[in-house]
Design a protein around this motif. Sequence first.
Motif, PDB file in Angstrom:
ATOM      1  N   VAL A   1       0.694  -1.193  -0.178  1.00 21.75           N
ATOM      2  CA  VAL A   1      -0.076  -0.060  -0.020  1.00 21.75           C
ATOM      3  C   VAL A   1       0.700   1.171  -0.010  1.00 21.75           C
ATOM      4  CG1 VAL A   1      -1.559   1.242   1.467  1.00 21.75           C
ATOM      5  CG2 VAL A   1      -2.135  -1.004   1.018  1.00 21.75           C
ATOM      6  N   LEU A   2       2.010   1.372   0.607  1.00 22.15           N
ATOM      7  CA  LEU A   2       2.938   2.341   0.794  1.00 22.15           C
ATOM      8  C   LEU A   2       3.576   2.596  -0.699  1.00 22.15           C
ATOM      9  CD1 LEU A   2       3.930   3.996   3.132  1.00 22.15           C
ATOM     10  CD2 LEU A   2       5.933   2.534   2.942  1.00 22.15           C
ATOM     11  N   PHE A   3       3.817   1.500  -1.242  1.00 22.26           N
ATOM     12  CA  PHE A   3       4.430   1.597  -2.798  1.00 22.26           C
ATOM     13  C   PHE A   3       3.071   2.142  -3.804  1.00 22.26           C
ATOM     14  CE2 PHE A   3       7.810  -1.369  -2.616  1.00 22.26           C
ATOM     15  CZ  PHE A   3       8.570  -0.796  -3.388  1.00 22.26           C
ATOM     16  N   VAL A   4       2.066   1.726  -3.477  1.00 27.02           N
ATOM     17  CA  VAL A   4       0.759   2.283  -4.416  1.00 27.02           C
ATOM     18  C   VAL A   4       0.549   3.817  -4.004  1.00 27.02           C
ATOM     19  CG1 VAL A   4      -1.561   2.082  -4.632  1.00 27.02           C
ATOM     20  CG2 VAL A   4      -0.331  -0.069  -4.624  1.00 27.02           C
ATOM     21  N   PHE A   5       0.783   3.976  -2.744  1.00 30.98           N
ATOM     22  CA  PHE A   5       0.600   5.558  -2.325  1.00 30.98           C
ATOM     23  C   PHE A   5       1.653   6.196  -3.176  1.00 30.98           C
ATOM     24  CE2 PHE A   5      -2.578   4.394   0.703  1.00 30.98           C
ATOM     25  CZ  PHE A   5      -3.557   5.608   0.559  1.00 30.98           C
ATOM     26  N   ALA A   6       2.815   5.901  -3.162  1.00 29.72           N
ATOM     27  CA  ALA A   6       4.000   6.392  -3.869  1.00 29.72           C
ATOM     28  C   ALA A   6       3.706   6.731  -5.221  1.00 29.72           C
ATOM     29  CB  ALA A   6       5.348   5.790  -3.401  1.00 29.72           C
ATOM     30  N   VAL A   7       3.579   5.558  -5.824  1.00 35.46           N
ATOM     31  CA  VAL A   7       2.930   5.541  -7.330  1.00 35.46           C
ATOM     32  C   VAL A   7       2.017   6.627  -7.580  1.00 35.46           C
ATOM     33  CG1 VAL A   7       2.194   4.394  -9.060  1.00 35.46           C
ATOM     34  CG2 VAL A   7       3.873   3.512  -7.797  1.00 35.46           C
ATOM     35  N   MET A   8       1.057   6.700  -6.618  1.00 37.64           N
ATOM     36  CA  MET A   8       0.064   7.584  -6.984  1.00 37.64           C
ATOM     37  C   MET A   8       0.552   9.279  -6.770  1.00 37.64           C
ATOM     38  SD  MET A   8      -3.274   8.011  -4.525  1.00 37.64           S
ATOM     39  CE  MET A   8      -2.527   9.178  -3.182  1.00 37.64           C
ATOM     40  N   ILE A   9       1.604   9.345  -6.014  1.00 33.50           N
ATOM     41  CA  ILE A   9       2.333  10.687  -5.900  1.00 33.50           C
ATOM     42  C   ILE A   9       3.062  10.879  -7.144  1.00 33.50           C
ATOM     43  CG2 ILE A   9       3.948  12.138  -4.479  1.00 33.50           C
ATOM     44  CD1 ILE A   9       2.731  10.795  -2.167  1.00 33.50           C
ATOM     45  N   PHE A  10       3.559   9.945  -7.519  1.00 31.41           N
ATOM     46  CA  PHE A  10       4.524  10.005  -8.800  1.00 31.41           C
ATOM     47  C   PHE A  10       3.805  10.409  -9.937  1.00 31.41           C
ATOM     48  CE2 PHE A  10       7.677   6.685  -7.103  1.00 31.41           C
ATOM     49  CZ  PHE A  10       8.213   7.765  -6.360  1.00 31.41           C
ATOM     50  N   ASN A  11       2.470  10.252  -9.929  1.00 29.47           N
ATOM     51  CA  ASN A  11       1.454  10.571 -10.933  1.00 29.47           C
ATOM     52  C   ASN A  11       2.224   9.955 -12.384  1.00 29.47           C
ATOM     53  OD1 ASN A  11      -0.487  11.588 -11.990  1.00 29.47           O
ATOM     54  ND2 ASN A  11       0.070  13.872 -11.640  1.00 29.47           N
ATOM     55  N   ILE A  12       2.167   8.767 -12.301  1.00 28.52           N
ATOM     56  CA  ILE A  12       2.637   8.073 -13.655  1.00 28.52           C
ATOM     57  C   ILE A  12       1.717   8.336 -14.640  1.00 28.52           C
ATOM     58  CG2 ILE A  12       3.425   5.731 -14.476  1.00 28.52           C
ATOM     59  CD1 ILE A  12       5.000   6.243 -12.262  1.00 28.52           C
ATOM     60  N   ASN A  13       2.270   8.832 -15.912  1.00 28.01           N
ATOM     61  CA  ASN A  13       1.321   8.768 -16.826  1.00 28.01           C
ATOM     62  C   ASN A  13       1.957   8.195 -18.389  1.00 28.01           C
ATOM     63  OD1 ASN A  13       3.384  10.579 -17.651  1.00 28.01           O
ATOM     64  ND2 ASN A  13       2.368  12.553 -16.962  1.00 28.01           N
ATOM     65  N   GLN A  14       1.265   8.442 -19.361  1.00 24.23           N
ATOM     66  CA  GLN A  14       1.772   7.783 -20.578  1.00 24.23           C
ATOM     67  C   GLN A  14       3.162   8.193 -21.072  1.00 24.23           C
ATOM     68  OE1 GLN A  14      -0.338   5.563 -21.834  1.00 24.23           O
ATOM     69  NE2 GLN A  14       1.299   4.707 -22.970  1.00 24.23           N
ATOM     70  N   THR A  15       3.480   9.429 -20.977  1.00 22.70           N
ATOM     71  CA  THR A  15       4.992   9.621 -21.078  1.00 22.70           C
ATOM     72  C   THR A  15       5.831   8.690 -20.305  1.00 22.70           C
ATOM     73  OG1 THR A  15       4.775  11.432 -19.605  1.00 22.70           O
ATOM     74  CG2 THR A  15       4.509  12.154 -21.858  1.00 22.70           C
ATOM     75  N   ASP A  16       5.669   8.735 -19.069  1.00 23.42           N
ATOM     76  CA  ASP A  16       6.475   7.919 -18.093  1.00 23.42           C
ATOM     77  C   ASP A  16       6.644   6.425 -18.616  1.00 23.42           C
ATOM     78  OD1 ASP A  16       7.280   9.410 -15.600  1.00 23.42           O
ATOM     79  OD2 ASP A  16       5.445   9.629 -15.712  1.00 23.42           O
ATOM     80  N   ILE A  17       5.302   5.751 -19.002  1.00 26.81           N
ATOM     81  CA  ILE A  17       5.467   4.400 -19.845  1.00 26.81           C
ATOM     82  C   ILE A  17       6.270   4.461 -20.975  1.00 26.81           C
ATOM     83  CG2 ILE A  17       3.880   2.394 -20.498  1.00 26.81           C
ATOM     84  CD1 ILE A  17       1.797   3.825 -18.656  1.00 26.81           C
ATOM     85  N   ASP A  18       5.914   5.305 -21.908  1.00 27.03           N
ATOM     86  CA  ASP A  18       6.755   5.477 -23.149  1.00 27.03           C
ATOM     87  C   ASP A  18       8.344   5.671 -22.755  1.00 27.03           C
ATOM     88  OD1 ASP A  18       4.394   5.236 -24.526  1.00 27.03           O
ATOM     89  OD2 ASP A  18       4.101   7.456 -24.916  1.00 27.03           O
ATOM     90  N   ARG A  19       8.807   6.389 -21.886  1.00 32.56           N
ATOM     91  CA  ARG A  19      10.145   6.685 -21.553  1.00 32.56           C
ATOM     92  C   ARG A  19      10.630   5.211 -21.052  1.00 32.56           C
ATOM     93  NH1 ARG A  19      10.110   9.861 -17.201  1.00 32.56           N
ATOM     94  NH2 ARG A  19       9.511  11.567 -18.260  1.00 32.56           N
ATOM     95  N   GLU A  20       9.836   4.463 -20.453  1.00 30.58           N
ATOM     96  CA  GLU A  20      10.012   3.329 -19.968  1.00 30.58           C
ATOM     97  C   GLU A  20      10.527   2.361 -21.041  1.00 30.58           C
ATOM     98  OE1 GLU A  20      11.437   1.239 -16.674  1.00 30.58           O
ATOM     99  OE2 GLU A  20      10.264   3.047 -16.618  1.00 30.58           O
TER     100      GLU A  20
END
Lengths: 101, 180
Positions: B67-86
């Motif tokens: 849950v800590l991880f999930v909250f951190a990912v929520m704060i990171f605000n992962i969007n499509q550009t992050d996935i494309d960069r990945e």
Amino acid sequence: MTVPIEHGFVLVALLWAIGLVGLLSRKNTLFMLMSMEIMLNAGALAFILAGSLWQQADGQVIYILILSIAAAEVGLGLALLIRLRQHIGDLDIDKLDEMKG
Amino acid sequence: MSAQILFYISGSIAILASLFVVTNKNAVHALLYLVVSLLALAMCFYLLGAPFAAALQIIVYAGAIMVLFVFAVMIFNINQTDIDREKHWLTWQSWVGPSLLVMVLLAEIVFVILSNQNWSTNPSSAVQIELVDARAVGTLLFGPYLLAVEIASFLLLAGLVGGYHLAKELPKRTTKDGGR
């Protein structure tokens, strides 16, 4: 009702290797943290296996200590990652070479 | 025998889920696969006669830490550009070197494990599934291991203070070099 102990340790080695590959080849620090979780879990499984091999509770005690280490590590690591995300915009580990060590 | 089959099934689920974690491009999907891997390992713990560890694995690991991880990912605000960069980062070349090295290491470890004659010839080597219950763990934890518990509490306190310090907002910089 038996599990060959070698197979359990092979499972430990496989999980550890998967985590190490992820840690070495990912550039995103969040995924590196997740890979470290996998490796920590492999270590925990090794302790549980040893504990059930010798019928002692020590393995589970060490498992609880590993759990607290993982909790502290994840808390600090995610706080660092939040700061990193504010600082450089993404989570690229290669952008952390500002100290030029 | 059925416990053995269940152990193999949950172990393969753990390995597959971990592989998906490592190779996934979307952080949220990888996290959910990590939860599956942790739950499969909890099943392994239960089958190895450690139900207390299995419960802790589900409650603390899959429950709290994830849950800590999930909250951190929520704060990171992962969007499509992050996935494309990945996707851009994850070329097959980046996998070759680490995979080869770790493959060699894994082969060595598996060889050492399987060639240990003490385990394979001794008939009592296979784990007789006997319950090590929470009472035994607690007696040991708060008896001989009491100092370790205290040190773990210090560790958690350090994690708490450090996490608070790192995640709070940066002070506004007034001068050019101030505020550090």
